[in-house]
Design a protein around this motif. Sequence first.
Motif, PDB file in Angstrom:
ATOM      1  N   GLY A 232       0.851  -1.183   0.000  1.00 24.88           N
ATOM      2  CA  GLY A 232       0.000   0.000   0.000  1.00 24.88           C
ATOM      3  C   GLY A 232       0.886   1.231   0.000  1.00 24.88           C
ATOM      4  O   GLY A 232       2.110   1.121   0.119  1.00 24.88           O
ATOM      5  N   LYS A 233       0.280   2.403  -0.075  1.00 26.12           N
ATOM      6  CA  LYS A 233       1.069   3.633  -0.167  1.00 26.12           C
ATOM      7  C   LYS A 233       0.923   4.489   1.083  1.00 26.12           C
ATOM      8  O   LYS A 233      -0.171   4.676   1.602  1.00 26.12           O
ATOM      9  CB  LYS A 233       0.623   4.439  -1.385  1.00 26.12           C
ATOM     10  N   ILE A 234       2.049   5.001   1.539  1.00 25.99           N
ATOM     11  CA  ILE A 234       2.092   6.039   2.561  1.00 25.99           C
ATOM     12  C   ILE A 234       2.940   7.159   1.981  1.00 25.99           C
ATOM     13  O   ILE A 234       4.133   6.978   1.741  1.00 25.99           O
ATOM     14  CB  ILE A 234       2.692   5.536   3.882  1.00 25.99           C
ATOM     15  N   GLY A 235       2.303   8.294   1.726  1.00 26.50           N
ATOM     16  CA  GLY A 235       3.013   9.357   1.025  1.00 26.50           C
ATOM     17  C   GLY A 235       3.439   8.857  -0.333  1.00 26.50           C
ATOM     18  O   GLY A 235       2.647   8.291  -1.081  1.00 26.50           O
ATOM     19  N   GLY A 236       4.707   8.992  -0.656  1.00 27.92           N
ATOM     20  CA  GLY A 236       5.205   8.510  -1.940  1.00 27.92           C
ATOM     21  C   GLY A 236       5.853   7.141  -1.850  1.00 27.92           C
ATOM     22  O   GLY A 236       6.533   6.711  -2.787  1.00 27.92           O
ATOM     23  N   HIS A 237       5.653   6.450  -0.752  1.00 29.29           N
ATOM     24  CA  HIS A 237       6.313   5.167  -0.520  1.00 29.29           C
ATOM     25  C   HIS A 237       5.350   3.994  -0.659  1.00 29.29           C
ATOM     26  O   HIS A 237       4.257   4.004  -0.079  1.00 29.29           O
ATOM     27  CB  HIS A 237       6.931   5.137   0.883  1.00 29.29           C
ATOM     28  N   SER A 238       5.760   3.000  -1.428  1.00 23.74           N
ATOM     29  CA  SER A 238       5.019   1.741  -1.501  1.00 23.74           C
ATOM     30  C   SER A 238       5.554   0.819  -0.415  1.00 23.74           C
ATOM     31  O   SER A 238       6.748   0.492  -0.393  1.00 23.74           O
ATOM     32  CB  SER A 238       5.191   1.091  -2.880  1.00 23.74           C
ATOM     33  N   ILE A 239       4.676   0.395   0.468  1.00 20.72           N
ATOM     34  CA  ILE A 239       5.080  -0.338   1.675  1.00 20.72           C
ATOM     35  C   ILE A 239       4.325  -1.657   1.757  1.00 20.72           C
ATOM     36  O   ILE A 239       3.117  -1.714   1.490  1.00 20.72           O
ATOM     37  CB  ILE A 239       4.802   0.517   2.919  1.00 20.72           C
ATOM     38  N   SER A 240       5.019  -2.702   2.124  1.00 20.30           N
ATOM     39  CA  SER A 240       4.372  -4.002   2.290  1.00 20.30           C
ATOM     40  C   SER A 240       3.354  -3.934   3.420  1.00 20.30           C
ATOM     41  O   SER A 240       3.561  -3.248   4.418  1.00 20.30           O
ATOM     42  CB  SER A 240       5.421  -5.084   2.582  1.00 20.30           C
ATOM     43  N   ARG A 241       2.238  -4.648   3.253  1.00 17.71           N
ATOM     44  CA  ARG A 241       1.179  -4.623   4.267  1.00 17.71           C
ATOM     45  C   ARG A 241       1.680  -5.139   5.621  1.00 17.71           C
ATOM     46  O   ARG A 241       1.185  -4.733   6.664  1.00 17.71           O
ATOM     47  CB  ARG A 241      -0.003  -5.484   3.815  1.00 17.71           C
ATOM     48  N   LEU A 242       2.639  -6.039   5.581  1.00 20.19           N
ATOM     49  CA  LEU A 242       3.295  -6.513   6.796  1.00 20.19           C
ATOM     50  C   LEU A 242       4.633  -5.810   6.917  1.00 20.19           C
ATOM     51  O   LEU A 242       5.500  -5.947   6.049  1.00 20.19           O
ATOM     52  CB  LEU A 242       3.487  -8.031   6.754  1.00 20.19           C
ATOM     53  N   ILE A 339      11.258   7.508   6.304  1.00 17.44           N
ATOM     54  CA  ILE A 339      10.035   8.078   6.860  1.00 17.44           C
ATOM     55  C   ILE A 339      10.305   8.375   8.332  1.00 17.44           C
ATOM     56  O   ILE A 339      10.989   7.611   9.012  1.00 17.44           O
ATOM     57  CB  ILE A 339       8.849   7.089   6.732  1.00 17.44           C
ATOM     58  N   LEU A 340       9.765   9.491   8.835  1.00 19.22           N
ATOM     59  CA  LEU A 340       9.959   9.864  10.230  1.00 19.22           C
ATOM     60  C   LEU A 340       8.622   9.840  10.969  1.00 19.22           C
ATOM     61  O   LEU A 340       7.611  10.276  10.438  1.00 19.22           O
ATOM     62  CB  LEU A 340      10.585  11.255  10.338  1.00 19.22           C
ATOM     63  N   GLN A 341       8.659   9.345  12.187  1.00 21.68           N
ATOM     64  CA  GLN A 341       7.424   9.138  12.945  1.00 21.68           C
ATOM     65  C   GLN A 341       7.635   9.577  14.396  1.00 21.68           C
ATOM     66  O   GLN A 341       8.598   9.149  15.035  1.00 21.68           O
ATOM     67  CB  GLN A 341       7.057   7.658  12.881  1.00 21.68           C
ATOM     68  N   VAL A 342       6.759  10.433  14.895  1.00 22.33           N
ATOM     69  CA  VAL A 342       6.834  10.845  16.298  1.00 22.33           C
ATOM     70  C   VAL A 342       6.568   9.620  17.164  1.00 22.33           C
ATOM     71  O   VAL A 342       5.552   8.941  17.015  1.00 22.33           O
ATOM     72  CB  VAL A 342       5.819  11.955  16.602  1.00 22.33           C
ATOM     73  N   GLN A 343       7.486   9.327  18.069  1.00 19.26           N
ATOM     74  CA  GLN A 343       7.448   8.086  18.856  1.00 19.26           C
ATOM     75  C   GLN A 343       6.209   8.024  19.754  1.00 19.26           C
ATOM     76  O   GLN A 343       5.756   9.028  20.297  1.00 19.26           O
ATOM     77  CB  GLN A 343       8.730   7.991  19.679  1.00 19.26           C
ATOM     78  N   GLY A 344       5.648   6.802  19.893  1.00 22.45           N
ATOM     79  CA  GLY A 344       4.356   6.614  20.538  1.00 22.45           C
ATOM     80  C   GLY A 344       4.267   7.087  21.978  1.00 22.45           C
ATOM     81  O   GLY A 344       3.328   7.807  22.349  1.00 22.45           O
ATOM     82  N   ASN A 345       5.226   6.687  22.812  1.00 22.43           N
ATOM     83  CA  ASN A 345       5.168   7.132  24.206  1.00 22.43           C
ATOM     84  C   ASN A 345       5.218   8.652  24.312  1.00 22.43           C
ATOM     85  O   ASN A 345       4.538   9.249  25.156  1.00 22.43           O
ATOM     86  CB  ASN A 345       6.321   6.520  25.005  1.00 22.43           C
ATOM     87  N   TRP A 346       6.043   9.271  23.451  1.00 25.99           N
ATOM     88  CA  TRP A 346       6.177  10.722  23.520  1.00 25.99           C
ATOM     89  C   TRP A 346       4.906  11.435  23.083  1.00 25.99           C
ATOM     90  O   TRP A 346       4.555  12.478  23.637  1.00 25.99           O
ATOM     91  CB  TRP A 346       7.384  11.193  22.703  1.00 25.99           C
ATOM     92  N   THR A 372       7.693  12.041   4.811  1.00 29.11           N
ATOM     93  CA  THR A 372       6.370  11.635   5.268  1.00 29.11           C
ATOM     94  C   THR A 372       6.380  11.638   6.794  1.00 29.11           C
ATOM     95  O   THR A 372       7.312  11.133   7.421  1.00 29.11           O
ATOM     96  CB  THR A 372       6.026  10.228   4.747  1.00 29.11           C
ATOM     97  N   ALA A 373       5.314  12.214   7.397  1.00 24.66           N
ATOM     98  CA  ALA A 373       5.272  12.410   8.846  1.00 24.66           C
ATOM     99  C   ALA A 373       4.236  11.489   9.484  1.00 24.66           C
ATOM    100  O   ALA A 373       3.037  11.570   9.176  1.00 24.66           O
ATOM    101  CB  ALA A 373       4.949  13.869   9.180  1.00 24.66           C
ATOM    102  N   GLY A 374       4.693  10.634  10.367  1.00 20.80           N
ATOM    103  CA  GLY A 374       3.798   9.721  11.068  1.00 20.80           C
ATOM    104  C   GLY A 374       3.639  10.103  12.526  1.00 20.80           C
ATOM    105  O   GLY A 374       4.509  10.757  13.112  1.00 20.80           O
ATOM    106  N   LEU A 375       2.534   9.671  13.110  1.00 20.42           N
ATOM    107  CA  LEU A 375       2.267   9.944  14.513  1.00 20.42           C
ATOM    108  C   LEU A 375       1.804   8.654  15.180  1.00 20.42           C
ATOM    109  O   LEU A 375       0.805   8.052  14.773  1.00 20.42           O
ATOM    110  CB  LEU A 375       1.194  11.024  14.665  1.00 20.42           C
TER     111      LEU A 375
END
Length: 513
Positions: A232-242, A339-346, A372-375
């Motif tokens: 599937g796609k996240i932003g411009g990235h094709s990523i495996s479902r797993l 891809i960068l993602q704000v860490q869950g606990n934070w 691409t920014a993840g949360l």
Amino acid sequence: MELKKSIHWNSFILSLVRIAIGWHFLYEGISKLVAENWTSYNYLMNTSGFLSGFYHWLAGSEGLLKIIDLLNIYGLLLIGLALFIGWFVRYAATAGVLLLTMYYFAYPPFGTSLTTFASTEGSLYIVNRIFIEAVVLLLIVFSKNLGYGIDNLITVIKKNKKSDSKKDEPSEPSLNSRREALKNLATIPVLGVVGFGALQNHKNQGIDVMSGATIQIKQAALGELKGKLPQGKIGGHSISRLVAGGNLIGGWAHARDLIYVSSLFKAYNTEKKVYETLMLAEQCGINTINIGFPSNPLLTKYKKLFGSKIKVISQVAPNMENGDIYEQMNQAIDYGADILQVQGNWCDWLVRDNKMDVIEKMLSRIREQGYTAGLASHTVDALIACEEQGIIPDYYMKTMHHDQYWSAHPMENRVPFEVDGTNYLDHNKFHNNIFCLFPDKTIEFVNRATVPVMGFKVLAAGAITPEDGFRWAFENGADFICVGMLDFQLVNNVNTSLDILNDLNKRKRDWFA
């Protein structure tokens, strides 16, 4: 006299070395012979060296595989027996070198630098146990002295016959000739004793799991993959479902009150093992890994050494002590994260402490840098609060698992934001045993989300089976699932994902990726 003593000791030492290697071969052969349905298929199909294509081809034909299995078992048995009793030693040693060479290049212990692999016992850079054993056998092949054994006894008998033929009258066998016979035949009763002991041990305790031939983990091989993992796609990235999770690679483990488990993971996942796991993951079709920030150097090294294209999602956290909320973000970019993602606990802590402006600033800076920014979040209340403030990332990463397992924290004791373990000593608040505190609330949030959602902790850190956890997450709206996996779990987990993705009749949410 001194010369004779020297020859005697040389023969004795050479015999010991030859017998030791012979017993190793013989034992490995016996282990394979007595193992139920032993096959070299997994060994061949999971090779990752530069000759892996050749080994995969060998395993690809059922008829050829049967021949290879027989050659392995009986080759080890015959080579081992010959070396042990000193019979046809040169032929056995030559065959042993060839067999060890095949083993060596199946999993070659070298890369592009001395630090490519961790120096674990028996698995060093270039020179490992297989290499050393092959070199010793090669010396035996070209040695004039083959030590004591049947070959040497035959030589002694021939010499005695020649000397007797030169005499006019036959004589009784000398005491020396009897001693020679005893020395050369001594390994036969020794073989009987150690062989009997090994068989008795097998009857009493089963196969020795320390034998390289008999480590039987239920590991499916690459050839057993059921298909290609969809993306599937996240932003411009094709990523495996797993997506591969990074906790096990980094040595982080949620194991309730079993405090030694993290150390076990670190001991198993040496740098070499991590590389093998990542290679196998990519061969299985998993093209993305989500890692904790400290694992960035390891993934950068792996990608450089092996030319890997695996996508790296790096979790980043603000440095609130130094007042630099972009520190880890900048370093992750330097490491080459995709891809960068704000860490869950934070995310949970910042929302809990009413500092959501930090989250907004971090997401904005990530996007400004072209990423691409993840949360991520463990507590769904944190994501709901961000949503209410208009803070929407490019994708969410949310803990997604049900609570129908025996060790789940009782519902009446669950408190938002306690999943981070702040009050882990309070028995009524936190057990490190549930990570999606309010499953129904999570499902509701995920199903109204209009950006991709990656579910993580879908197995509740091992409390839920993959068949159950994967299905629950996908059916309840996850576009991707992130799962921590050891190398021997990869193929089975991919196959489980494929089975579930092909049978999602209860999913209501549209795919947003």
